[in-house]
Design a protein around this motif. Sequence first.
Motif, PDB file in Angstrom:
ATOM      1  N   ASP A  59      -4.569   1.907  -4.656  1.00  0.00           N
ATOM      2  CA  ASP A  59      -4.631   1.856  -3.187  1.00  0.00           C
ATOM      3  C   ASP A  59      -3.904   0.627  -2.657  1.00  0.00           C
ATOM      4  N   GLY A  60      -3.543  -0.269  -3.548  1.00  0.00           N
ATOM      5  CA  GLY A  60      -2.821  -1.456  -3.122  1.00  0.00           C
ATOM      6  C   GLY A  60      -2.444  -2.320  -4.305  1.00  0.00           C
TER       7      GLY A  60
ATOM      8  N   LEU B 290       5.076  -2.470 -13.952  1.00  0.00           N
ATOM      9  CA  LEU B 290       3.909  -1.636 -14.243  1.00  0.00           C
ATOM     10  C   LEU B 290       3.005  -1.513 -13.011  1.00  0.00           C
ATOM     11  N   ALA B 291       2.916  -2.579 -12.228  1.00  0.00           N
ATOM     12  CA  ALA B 291       2.106  -2.534 -11.014  1.00  0.00           C
ATOM     13  C   ALA B 291       2.664  -1.509 -10.032  1.00  0.00           C
ATOM     14  N   LEU B 292       3.982  -1.494  -9.899  1.00  0.00           N
ATOM     15  CA  LEU B 292       4.610  -0.547  -8.980  1.00  0.00           C
ATOM     16  C   LEU B 292       4.468   0.888  -9.477  1.00  0.00           C
ATOM     17  N   MET B 293       4.481   1.073 -10.784  1.00  0.00           N
ATOM     18  CA  MET B 293       4.282   2.407 -11.344  1.00  0.00           C
ATOM     19  C   MET B 293       2.886   2.938 -11.007  1.00  0.00           C
ATOM     20  N   GLU B 294       1.893   2.043 -11.030  1.00  0.00           N
ATOM     21  CA  GLU B 294       0.533   2.454 -10.683  1.00  0.00           C
ATOM     22  C   GLU B 294       0.470   2.905  -9.236  1.00  0.00           C
ATOM     23  N   LEU B 295       1.183   2.217  -8.356  1.00  0.00           N
ATOM     24  CA  LEU B 295       1.185   2.591  -6.936  1.00  0.00           C
ATOM     25  C   LEU B 295       1.916   3.910  -6.726  1.00  0.00           C
ATOM     26  N   GLN B 296       3.074   4.054  -7.356  1.00  0.00           N
ATOM     27  CA  GLN B 296       3.872   5.265  -7.186  1.00  0.00           C
ATOM     28  C   GLN B 296       3.178   6.503  -7.749  1.00  0.00           C
ATOM     29  N   SER B 297       2.381   6.311  -8.780  1.00  0.00           N
ATOM     30  CA  SER B 297       1.701   7.446  -9.406  1.00  0.00           C
ATOM     31  C   SER B 297       0.436   7.856  -8.655  1.00  0.00           C
ATOM     32  N   GLY B 298       0.080   7.079  -7.615  1.00  0.00           N
ATOM     33  CA  GLY B 298      -1.110   7.403  -6.837  1.00  0.00           C
ATOM     34  C   GLY B 298      -2.397   6.867  -7.433  1.00  0.00           C
TER      35      GLY B 298
ATOM     36  N   GLU C 211       4.271   0.254   1.630  1.00  0.00           N
ATOM     37  CA  GLU C 211       4.252  -0.379   2.939  1.00  0.00           C
ATOM     38  C   GLU C 211       3.570  -1.737   2.824  1.00  0.00           C
ATOM     39  N   VAL C 212       4.142  -2.746   3.471  1.00  0.00           N
ATOM     40  CA  VAL C 212       3.611  -4.102   3.366  1.00  0.00           C
ATOM     41  C   VAL C 212       2.575  -4.368   4.450  1.00  0.00           C
ATOM     42  N   SER C 213       1.436  -4.878   4.034  1.00  0.00           N
ATOM     43  CA  SER C 213       0.404  -5.328   4.970  1.00  0.00           C
ATOM     44  C   SER C 213       0.137  -6.811   4.719  1.00  0.00           C
ATOM     45  N   LEU C 214      -0.081  -7.549   5.787  1.00  0.00           N
ATOM     46  CA  LEU C 214      -0.471  -8.953   5.697  1.00  0.00           C
ATOM     47  C   LEU C 214      -1.904  -9.040   6.236  1.00  0.00           C
TER      48      LEU C 214
ATOM     49  N   THR D 234       0.842  -1.203   0.000  1.00  0.00           N
ATOM     50  CA  THR D 234       0.000   0.000   0.000  1.00  0.00           C
ATOM     51  C   THR D 234       0.875   1.251   0.000  1.00  0.00           C
ATOM     52  N   PRO D 235       0.299   2.420  -0.274  1.00  0.00           N
ATOM     53  CA  PRO D 235       1.076   3.664  -0.188  1.00  0.00           C
ATOM     54  C   PRO D 235       1.634   3.843   1.217  1.00  0.00           C
ATOM     55  N   PRO D 236       2.796   4.491   1.360  1.00  0.00           N
ATOM     56  CA  PRO D 236       3.390   4.697   2.689  1.00  0.00           C
ATOM     57  C   PRO D 236       2.405   5.350   3.655  1.00  0.00           C
TER      58      PRO D 236
END
Length: 280
Positions: A195-196, A184-192, A214-217, A136-138
């Motif tokens: 949500d996960g 590409l998945a990480l780019m979607e997260l970094q660009s806002g 940030e990692v959530s389990l 998730t975002p920090p």
Amino acid sequence: MKSFSVKSILAAAAVGISLLSAPAASVADDNPSAVIEQIRSSGVLKVPVMTGEEPGYIKDPATGQWSGFYYEFLGEIATQLGVKLEPVETTWGNLAADFQSNKIDIAIGVNPNPKRGLVVDYLWEPLFTDAWAVLTPPGKPVKTWAELNAPEKTVVVQKGSTMQVVAEALLPKAKITPVEDRGLALMELQSGRADGVVFSVFDALQITEKNIGEVSLPEPILRNPATLAVARKPGNAGYINFLTNWIQQERSLGLAQGKLARAWEARGIDLSILPEGFSF
């Protein structure tokens, strides 16, 4: 005394010959070692490799050489068979097609999937087990999957992967965005725009060193068996038996767990997020 015509005698003889020859033909056609013999005669074990999937697969940009713990495991299997590795670049979503077209001889770290199970044989003993996590975002961790199950939430997954199956099952109200690969998945997260992102927990943990998220389990914790798979074809019974014995040895002697622990430690992966008693 009952008499028999020459025609009836010949017909009876033909039936008898067919009954005698049928088992022999069946045995000849069903050679349980056929796949192993084919691999050995080719001199190579064709294995899938994937960019952006560290530390399981690591490609040296300078030399093009592959390494990583998945590649190391596959190298051991190739050594046991007396052949060399032949890497085939692909994605998780293309594995079933790769098997059908004979591009690969084995896949490692895959999750049982009913659709792929139509053309692929999975070994039931996993090489190791991790769990499904969310990056998730920090500063925005989640405690449960339900927190992401809302129309205003966007969750990114790798297209055609088990991650997509997990997200679609647990988050039917959320917007699920499939992309081709991890980058590409990480780019979607970094660009806002996300949500996960759904990952296996060990993959998610090693990504955190890049300070991307940030990692959530989330609860309920979903175990994620990393299995081996081979193409369903005649003559693979001996191949499956060989691989099953290899897995049993790797797990029972702690060889698999030791390799994984060293690989994660080398990349600074902090396993403290795992629940107490979690065994991989």
